[in-house]
Design a protein around this motif. Structure first.
Motif, short mmCIF file in Angstrom:
data_model
loop_
_atom_site.label_atom_id
_atom_site.label_comp_id
_atom_site.label_asym_id
_atom_site.label_seq_id
_atom_site.Cartn_x
_atom_site.Cartn_y
_atom_site.Cartn_z
N VAL A 1 1.04 -1.25 0.01
CA VAL A 1 -0.06 0.13 0.12
C VAL A 1 0.86 1.19 0.11
O VAL A 1 1.80 1.29 0.83
CB VAL A 1 -1.11 0.04 1.23
N GLU A 2 0.46 2.22 -0.82
CA GLU A 2 1.06 3.42 -0.97
C GLU A 2 0.08 4.58 -0.48
O GLU A 2 -1.08 4.34 -0.98
CB GLU A 2 1.92 3.85 -2.05
N TYR A 3 0.47 5.68 0.01
CA TYR A 3 -0.53 6.82 0.51
C TYR A 3 -0.14 7.93 -0.57
O TYR A 3 0.88 8.40 -0.42
CB TYR A 3 -0.55 6.99 1.83
N GLY A 4 -1.29 8.51 -1.06
CA GLY A 4 -1.09 9.75 -1.81
C GLY A 4 -2.04 10.61 -1.61
O GLY A 4 -3.08 10.57 -0.89
N GLY A 5 -1.96 11.77 -2.21
CA GLY A 5 -2.97 12.91 -2.06
C GLY A 5 -2.38 14.05 -1.59
O GLY A 5 -1.21 14.34 -1.58
N GLN A 6 -3.20 15.13 -0.85
CA GLN A 6 -2.88 16.49 -0.42
C GLN A 6 -1.75 16.25 0.54
O GLN A 6 -0.96 17.10 0.77
CB GLN A 6 -3.84 17.24 -0.14
N PHE A 7 -1.89 15.32 1.46
CA PHE A 7 -1.13 15.18 2.76
C PHE A 7 0.15 14.83 2.17
O PHE A 7 1.42 15.34 3.03
CB PHE A 7 -1.55 14.25 3.69
N GLU A 8 0.51 14.18 1.32
CA GLU A 8 1.70 13.72 0.76
C GLU A 8 2.53 15.15 0.35
O GLU A 8 3.66 15.31 0.63
CB GLU A 8 1.68 13.02 -0.21
N SER A 9 1.91 15.94 -0.31
CA SER A 9 2.43 17.15 -0.88
C SER A 9 2.61 18.19 0.24
O SER A 9 3.73 18.99 0.29
CB SER A 9 1.40 18.01 -1.75
N GLU A 10 1.86 18.43 1.44
CA GLU A 10 1.85 18.96 2.56
C GLU A 10 3.11 18.34 3.36
O GLU A 10 4.08 19.27 3.74
CB GLU A 10 0.80 18.82 3.55
N GLN A 11 3.43 17.16 3.31
CA GLN A 11 4.54 16.79 4.07
C GLN A 11 5.98 17.26 3.31
O GLN A 11 7.02 17.76 3.70
CB GLN A 11 4.79 15.26 4.55
N SER A 12 5.90 17.16 1.93
CA SER A 12 7.04 17.27 0.93
C SER A 12 7.34 18.83 1.11
O SER A 12 8.60 19.25 1.51
CB SER A 12 6.84 16.78 -0.24
N ALA A 13 6.30 19.57 1.08
CA ALA A 13 6.37 21.20 0.95
C ALA A 13 7.18 21.78 2.61
O ALA A 13 7.71 22.49 2.68
CB ALA A 13 5.10 21.82 0.81
N SER A 14 6.31 21.02 3.76
CA SER A 14 6.75 21.47 4.93
C SER A 14 8.48 21.02 5.14
O SER A 14 9.08 21.81 5.74
CB SER A 14 5.85 20.43 6.22
N ARG A 15 8.79 19.83 4.48
CA ARG A 15 10.32 19.87 4.66
C ARG A 15 11.14 20.83 3.93
O ARG A 15 11.93 21.14 4.49
CB ARG A 15 10.60 18.36 4.20
N VAL A 16 10.54 21.20 2.84
CA VAL A 16 11.60 22.02 1.98
C VAL A 16 11.36 23.33 2.73
O VAL A 16 12.51 23.97 2.76
CB VAL A 16 10.75 22.18 0.59
N LEU A 17 10.51 23.76 3.11
CA LEU A 17 10.22 24.95 3.99
C LEU A 17 11.01 25.10 5.21
O LEU A 17 11.58 26.18 5.59
CB LEU A 17 8.83 25.54 4.26
#
Length: 661
Positions: free
Chosen positions: A473-489
């Protein structure tokens, strides 16, 4: 002009950047004008023979605050730099906001450093009577009470610092209890509703389901009209079968909130059986589709080989997570088996007859699917000329077996001689990602933040669903982008703080004083966190951008105070305590005016966040507004206390040296 140069347009985001910048645009001019006015007033209070020319007073006053103004603007610009590290959809949405803010701020600083002093010399220095005007009543009242509070705080340093530390720890603890989401919930004024029935359903039956959904939606008071599309053409960019209907339902909020209306629509549509229903909004649906390939904010992607097994596992996952708090529109991708004809070549017989495998594949493709060989023009239109077996030869399995295959030596043999033609059952669709077959379990979050819902889903799936070997199973959606953007920021913000410290060091040439100014960061964090706790209760990407921007804006006050303290201490006319009190009173007016202007510009965005178009700017405005309030108030006491602590030893040592001499 700058937006046009970078190929950007004037849109909601760029206008939002200008709206957030409006309060900060006058800050530099306020500091300059207030300092000039103070020096002119002091100059007029001198005996006539000791007064300086107006131009000299204006020049000295402007030069006094020139470097703090320039460096504070540079720091604010640096604090916005992390925004430009965002990639993907969030970067495309937020970068125009940053560009508009930075360009407007840079232009205002240029005006403050050049035009404002000239205007001050003309408009403020033209009085010939030589009478020194008194300060405004409000300014005198504020300074009177602030001096008393400041002296009390300097006499009770430990309790004040301890209380501030407790506030900071409490804010830090509350920050980790906040929910997390990618973007705030939009209010687009319209619902986009997808209704998916079983594949293979007839157009008439699908239309009946769509009409029933329309009737239900029209019974909602806020919805006045609906429009529906059932199926999409095969050549459409997003082709859909006739089993899928997409309904647009514009609405006008009346006595209920957006969340209450959404819950009511979900409840009413739940009576439709035999169909998966997903409720979103036009832009939100497309954002979800870009991020996860589904029209929902949460996508649980199950990978494996056997589609039937995957469908069973998908329903197990659905059952395991169905009672998670805050989950809505939970659906398993529709999969049904349909009858199909399987033509399997007999390789030994093909070899015996000398028929190459490529020729055999071409025979099956041309006879079954057809092949375009030319075009026919009729009445101004062009039509493909397709060659394939006759309809009556393709609709019966026995006739298909009797189709004649040409051999290289000119003979003809029945298809049944060189292939097995059997009737089987197969899936209606096969979706793949990274070459692996997948099936999607989709859901939305309602009444709860996205990350908390996803974390609960992960725990339920790990505990209740046993996946066989070869399935994952893999999880995708808005939360995945939120985690990635939070790390970058986070990484970019740490780099920005280092750059801000270097800029402060260039200004003061003292690491301790630069560190004291950075105390504004935790002071600003206190108000930003409490603002989120009392409003949305969620940390989104725009809110994080608000925190980052706030760090740059909040350092301005500290720079003004430290710069004034250093100037008064260098003169040597007052003691350390007197220099701190005098310097704090001198800078009280510009600090309060700049904070008030910035806050007033942010109030409409913060209070009207539910209006369409304000959803992204509103969290930023709330964070900056709350942080400005606490950093301005606490900065007026904490910076003086720490500065006195930091310089007390130096003063004591100088006194000891003077007494020995």
């Amino acid at each position: 002009m700058v937006l046009h140069y970078f190929g950007m347009s004037v849109n909601t985001m760029s206008l939002g950047g200008l709206a957030i910048a409006i309060g900060s645009l006058v800050d530099d001019a306020i500091v300059d004008v207030e300092n000039v006015w103070k020096h002119l007033r002091e100059n007029r209070a001198l005996p006539k023979e000791e007064r300086l020319p107006v131009l000299e007073v204006v020049f000295n006053a402007s030069r006094e605050v020139r470097m703090p103004i320039l460096n504070s603007t540079a720091i604010i610009i640096v604090s916005f730099i992390p925004l430009f590290y965002l990639s993907g959809m969030e970067g495309r949405m937020l970068i125009p906001l940053g560009v508009a803010f930075i360009v407007a701020l840079a232009a205002s600083t240029l005006v403050a450093l050049t035009l404002t002093p000239v205007l001050c010399s003309y408009l403020l220095g033209g009085k010939k009577d030589g009478v020194a005007r008194r300060e405004a009543f409000v300014a005198r009242w504020l300074k009177k009470h602030y001096e008393r509070w400041l002296v009390w705080a300097l006499d009770h340093k430990r309790p004040v610092v301890a209380a501030t530390a407790v506030l900071f720890v409490a804010a830090l603890g509350l920050f980790f209890t906040l929910g997390h989401s990618f973007l705030p919930k939009f209010n687009e004024g319209s619902f986009t509703i997808n209704i998916s029935s079983l594949p293979g359903i007839s157009l008439d039956e699908s239309d009946k389901i769509g009409r029933r959904a329309e009737e239900i939606l029209m019974s909602v008071p806020e919805i006045q009209t609906v429009s529906r599309k059932t199926g999409r053409a095969e050549l459409d960019e997003h082709a859909l079968g006739v089993n899928v209907s997409e309904i647009e339902a514009p609405f006008e909020l009346k006595d209920r909130s957006h969340e209450e209306l959404l819950d009511d629509v979900r409840h009413r549509l739940s009576v439709i059986s035999g169909a998966n229903i997903e409720i979103g909004q036009p832009i939100s649906h497309r954002i979800d589709a870009m991020l996860s390939g589904t029209q929902a904010s949460i996508a649980i992607k199950l990978f494996g080989d056997d589609l039937n097994k995957m469908f069973d596992l998908g329903n197990q996952i659905k059952a395991a997570v169905s009672d998670v708090e805050g989950i809505a529109d939970l659906n398993v991708e529709q999969q049904v088996e349909r009858p199909e004809l399987e033509i399997k070549p007999k390789r030994e017989m093909l070899k015996l007859y000398g028929i190459p495998m490529a020729d055999f594949n071409t025979f099956v493709r041309v006879n079954m699917a057809g092949e375009t060989v030319s075009q026919v023009y009729d009445d101004g239109g062009s039509f493909n000329l397709v060659v394939r077996a006759a309809e009556h030869d393709r609709c019966d399995m026995e006739r298909i077996r009797d189709l004649m295959v040409d051999t290289p030596d000119g003979r003809k043999v029945p298809l049944a001689n060189v292939a097995e033609v059997t009737s089987t059952m197969g899936p209606n669709t096969i979706n793949r990602e990274n070459v692996k077959r997948k099936i999607v379990i989709s859901a939305n979050a309602s009444g709860r933040d996205l990350r908390s819902v996803v974390n609960d889903i992960k725990r339920r799936v790990d505990a209740k669903v046993d996946l066989p070997d070869g399935y994952h199973v893999e999880y995708g959606g808005q939360f995945e982008s939120e985690q990635s953007a939070s790390r970058v920021l986070l990484l970019a913000s740490l780099l920005s703080i280092v750059v801000i410290f270097l800029l402060l060091y260039m200004q003061f040439r003292n690491a301790l004083e630069s560190g004291v100014i950075l105390l504004n960061l935790p002071l600003a964090l206190i108000g930003g966190v409490f603002a989120l706790v009392m409003t949305t209760g969620e940390v989104s990407i725009p809110a994080i951008i608000g925190f980052i921007s706030l760090f740059g804006i909040a350092t301005r006050n500290g720079m003004l105070l430290i710069n004034r303290y250093n100037m008064l201490c260098a003169d040597g006319d007052d003691s350390l305590r007197q220099s701190i009190v005098h310097g704090s009173l001198d800078r009280l007016n510009p600090i309060l005016m700049t904070a008030l202007c910035s806050a007033l510009a942010l109030v409409p965005l913060a209070l009207r966040g539910s209006l369409p178009g304000n959803e992204i700017q509103s969290p930023m405005a709330k964070v900056i507004l709350g942080g400005l309030l606490t950093s301005t108030f606490l900065n007026a006491f904490i910076i003086p206390i720490v500065y006195e602590w930091m310089n007390r030893k130096g003063v004591v040592r100088s006194k000891e040296r003077s007494s020995k001499e």
